[in-house]
Design a protein around this motif. Structure first.
Motif, PDB file in Angstrom:
ATOM      1  N   UNK A 153     -25.796 -42.012-106.586  1.00  0.00           N
ATOM      2  CA  UNK A 153     -24.991 -40.656-106.151  1.00  0.00           C
ATOM      3  C   UNK A 153     -23.596 -41.113-106.094  1.00  0.00           C
ATOM      4  N   UNK A 154     -23.329 -42.300-105.620  1.00  0.00           N
ATOM      5  CA  UNK A 154     -21.744 -42.487-105.666  1.00  0.00           C
ATOM      6  C   UNK A 154     -20.842 -42.683-106.776  1.00  0.00           C
ATOM      7  N   UNK A 155     -21.350 -43.476-107.608  1.00  0.00           N
ATOM      8  CA  UNK A 155     -20.744 -43.565-109.147  1.00  0.00           C
ATOM      9  C   UNK A 155     -20.752 -42.118-109.834  1.00  0.00           C
ATOM     10  N   UNK A 156     -21.823 -41.516-109.678  1.00  0.00           N
ATOM     11  CA  UNK A 156     -21.634 -40.175-110.416  1.00  0.00           C
ATOM     12  C   UNK A 156     -20.587 -39.256-109.860  1.00  0.00           C
ATOM     13  N   UNK A 157     -20.688 -39.208-108.501  1.00  0.00           N
ATOM     14  CA  UNK A 157     -19.677 -38.251-107.777  1.00  0.00           C
ATOM     15  C   UNK A 157     -18.147 -38.761-108.073  1.00  0.00           C
ATOM     16  N   UNK A 158     -17.788 -40.194-107.903  1.00  0.00           N
ATOM     17  CA  UNK A 158     -16.737 -40.640-108.204  1.00  0.00           C
ATOM     18  C   UNK A 158     -16.049 -40.534-109.854  1.00  0.00           C
ATOM     19  N   UNK A 159     -16.999 -40.577-110.670  1.00  0.00           N
ATOM     20  CA  UNK A 159     -16.856 -40.594-111.660  1.00  0.00           C
ATOM     21  C   UNK A 159     -16.285 -39.056-112.338  1.00  0.00           C
ATOM     22  N   UNK A 160     -16.813 -38.084-112.021  1.00  0.00           N
ATOM     23  CA  UNK A 160     -16.611 -36.752-112.169  1.00  0.00           C
ATOM     24  C   UNK A 160     -15.242 -36.347-111.599  1.00  0.00           C
ATOM     25  N   UNK A 161     -15.186 -36.930-110.399  1.00  0.00           N
ATOM     26  CA  UNK A 161     -13.833 -36.512-109.424  1.00  0.00           C
ATOM     27  C   UNK A 161     -12.784 -37.129-110.264  1.00  0.00           C
ATOM     28  N   UNK A 162     -12.736 -38.611-110.451  1.00  0.00           N
ATOM     29  CA  UNK A 162     -11.750 -39.183-111.000  1.00  0.00           C
ATOM     30  C   UNK A 162     -11.551 -38.592-112.255  1.00  0.00           C
ATOM     31  N   UNK A 163     -12.361 -38.620-113.343  1.00  0.00           N
ATOM     32  CA  UNK A 163     -11.976 -38.020-114.540  1.00  0.00           C
ATOM     33  C   UNK A 163     -11.599 -36.491-114.387  1.00  0.00           C
ATOM     34  N   UNK A 216     -13.971 -27.881-112.084  1.00  0.00           N
ATOM     35  CA  UNK A 216     -14.724 -27.043-111.538  1.00  0.00           C
ATOM     36  C   UNK A 216     -16.299 -27.127-111.393  1.00  0.00           C
ATOM     37  N   UNK A 217     -16.573 -28.326-112.105  1.00  0.00           N
ATOM     38  CA  UNK A 217     -18.230 -28.547-111.995  1.00  0.00           C
ATOM     39  C   UNK A 217     -18.444 -29.561-110.652  1.00  0.00           C
ATOM     40  N   UNK A 218     -17.276 -30.346-110.329  1.00  0.00           N
ATOM     41  CA  UNK A 218     -17.509 -31.284-109.629  1.00  0.00           C
ATOM     42  C   UNK A 218     -18.170 -30.896-107.992  1.00  0.00           C
ATOM     43  N   UNK A 219     -17.503 -29.606-107.554  1.00  0.00           N
ATOM     44  CA  UNK A 219     -17.807 -29.376-106.243  1.00  0.00           C
ATOM     45  C   UNK A 219     -19.359 -28.772-106.161  1.00  0.00           C
ATOM     46  N   UNK A 220     -19.951 -28.455-107.351  1.00  0.00           N
ATOM     47  CA  UNK A 220     -21.325 -27.934-107.149  1.00  0.00           C
ATOM     48  C   UNK A 220     -22.099 -29.257-107.489  1.00  0.00           C
ATOM     49  N   UNK A 221     -21.646 -30.355-107.993  1.00  0.00           N
ATOM     50  CA  UNK A 221     -22.284 -31.472-108.403  1.00  0.00           C
ATOM     51  C   UNK A 221     -22.413 -32.190-107.125  1.00  0.00           C
TER      52      UNK A 221
END
Length: 453
Positions: A153-163, A216-221
């Motif tokens: 979960x951590x790399x997926x969340x950080x990747x979407x947030x950082x990108x 826009x997608x990151x919060x729901x992810x």
């Protein structure tokens, strides 16, 4: 209000609705839709912080759990393996306290503390109780399962947030490339003869738009990822379902005992202050009439006539008291007739519709009767309504009651009022009370009870 449920008649529609009796202020509408506000709300940052902290915490917990279990199982050939395994389970429970606190602070997930391990006395008793505790083993299971999930979960969340943020703000920091790297921007492609950079206004706008889409997608992810964490914490670190049910039954039993005690006190008070006092006065009047019977027959006759009136009043009080305990019409004819009877005594016109092909259990029927009676009493005293309705029907194995009025609204079952007490009494038999009462009305109170016919 039905006296069988106690004397609480606090105003459900007045001060409880807001300060000084004013209705509570309605929440103001936000100028931006939720989808645009989501990336900037505190919930997103809390969930991201939770996923960020999950990696070091779950790594330490996983390594500790595997080490202690391996050491304990490996040492089972000697006596030391058993206390080592028990100590490992206990420390896993300590980590569980940390995880519950972290979920409470960052995810706003409040998970109850499980029951502590209790031995009968001595070290070996504690070791045995720990090894037999299902809660301790569920904490160990959490330590094993949460680590791979946190690593995913951590790399997926950080990747979407950082990108998302880096691409969205690209036009603001593109100047770094020509100033310090000697190139025109982010390089998409390059070989010996051709290079492609994101440097034109159109390309930067497209990059920023892609970043906005990621934002826009990151919060729901993040919400989806932390939902798994919520399930792990609530399912493995909280009390067992059986323990929770036992706690609920103990609380419900306390409510039932308190209600029964209040009913007994009310009956004793009504008898002492009402019928008993009248009967005592009646006995004294008859005694005086007996003494005057020969000396003054006319005065004795008047006293006997007055005593006859007192007997009628005492009989009426006893009938009212018996109706408050359990009305005869309910036993003889059921809810339809009983609710029609109490509706006729309401100060506003009440329409009663009962759609039942059979009768529920007597206890449930009595609770339904007194629930409607109390709600109609509240309407008479506090709602300022001009009409009301009572609907009763059955859905599967549940008895449904709905009382509606067109009064001023503002009723609140969460303010420690009579409605709150009524909700507790329904909860004691696995019932539910739902109040929908916006300021200005109308008010709809729905009660759900088990059928148990």
């Amino acid at each position: 209000m039905a006296t069988a449920y106690g004397p609480d008649t606090r105003d459900q529609y007045g001060p409880a609705a807001g300060s000084g009796g004013r209705p509570p202020a309605r929440p103001t509408k936000h100028p931006f839709p939720a989808a645009l506000r989501a990336p900037f709300e505190g919930r997103v940052w809390r969930e991201l912080a939770y996923l960020f902290l999950s990696v070091p915490i779950s790594t330490a917990l996983f390594c500790f759990a595997i080490t202690m279990v391996s050491l304990g199982l490996g040492m089972l050939i000697t006596f030391l393996g058993i206390p080592i395994l028990a100590a490992g389970l206990t420390l896993c429970r300590g980590f569980g306290m940390l995880e519950r606190a972290r979920a409470r602070a960052l995810l706003h997930l409040d998970v109850a503390e499980p029951a502590p391990v209790r031995g009968t006395g001595g070290l070996m008793s504690w070791v045995g109780a720990t090894l037999k505790s299902g809660v301790s083993w569920r904490h160990l299971l959490y330590a094993v399962l949460h680590f791979p999930w946190a690593v995913f979960a951590f790399p997926v969340a950080v990747t979407f947030w950082a990108v998302g943020w880096s691409a969205f703000t690209y036009p603001l920091w593109r100047w770094v490339f020509p100033a310090y790297a000697g190139i025109d921007g982010i390089q998409l492609y390059g070989d010996e003869t051709h290079q492609t950079y994101l440097d034109s206004p159109f390309e930067m706008a497209v990059t920023s738009g892609i970043g906005l889409a990621f934002l826009m997608v990151t919060p729901w992810l993040l919400r989806g990822l932390t939902t798994v964490d919520r399930l792990l914490v609530s399912g493995l670190l909280g009390p067992s379902t059986l323990a929770t049910r036992v706690s609920e039954l103990e609380s419900d039993r306390g409510v039932v005992v308190d209600t029964a005690a209040a009913d007994l006190r009310r009956i004793e008070r009504d008898l002492h202050d009402g019928a008993q006092a009248r009967l005592v006065a009646l006995a004294m009047d008859l005694g005086l009439a007996k003494e005057k019977l020969t000396a003054d027959p006319e005065a004795a006759a008047r006293m006997v006539d007055e005593a006859h009136g007192e007997v009628k009043v005492a009989l009426q009080e006893l009938r009212d008291l018996a109706r408050g305990i359990h009305p005869a019409v309910l036993t003889d004819r059921g809810l339809d007739a009983a609710l029609s009877a109490i509706a006729s005594r309401c100060t506003v016109p009440v329409k009663v519709e009962v759609d039942l092909r059979s009768r529920p259990a007597q206890a449930i029927e009595g609770i339904a009767y007194f629930t409607v009676s109390e709600l109609l009493q509240n309407i008479s005293k506090h709602s300022r309504a001009t009409r009301a309705s009572v609907d009763v029907w059955r859905t599967a194995d549940r008895l449904m009651l709905q009382v509606t009025d067109n009064g001023r609204g503002g009723a609140d079952a969460s303010s420690g009022s009579g409605l709150a007490g009524l909700a507790e009494r329904l909860d004691a038999v696995d019932g539910v009370l739902v109040v929908d009462s916006p300021a200005g009305g109308p008010t709809t109170v729905t009660a759900e009870l088990p059928w148990r016919g």
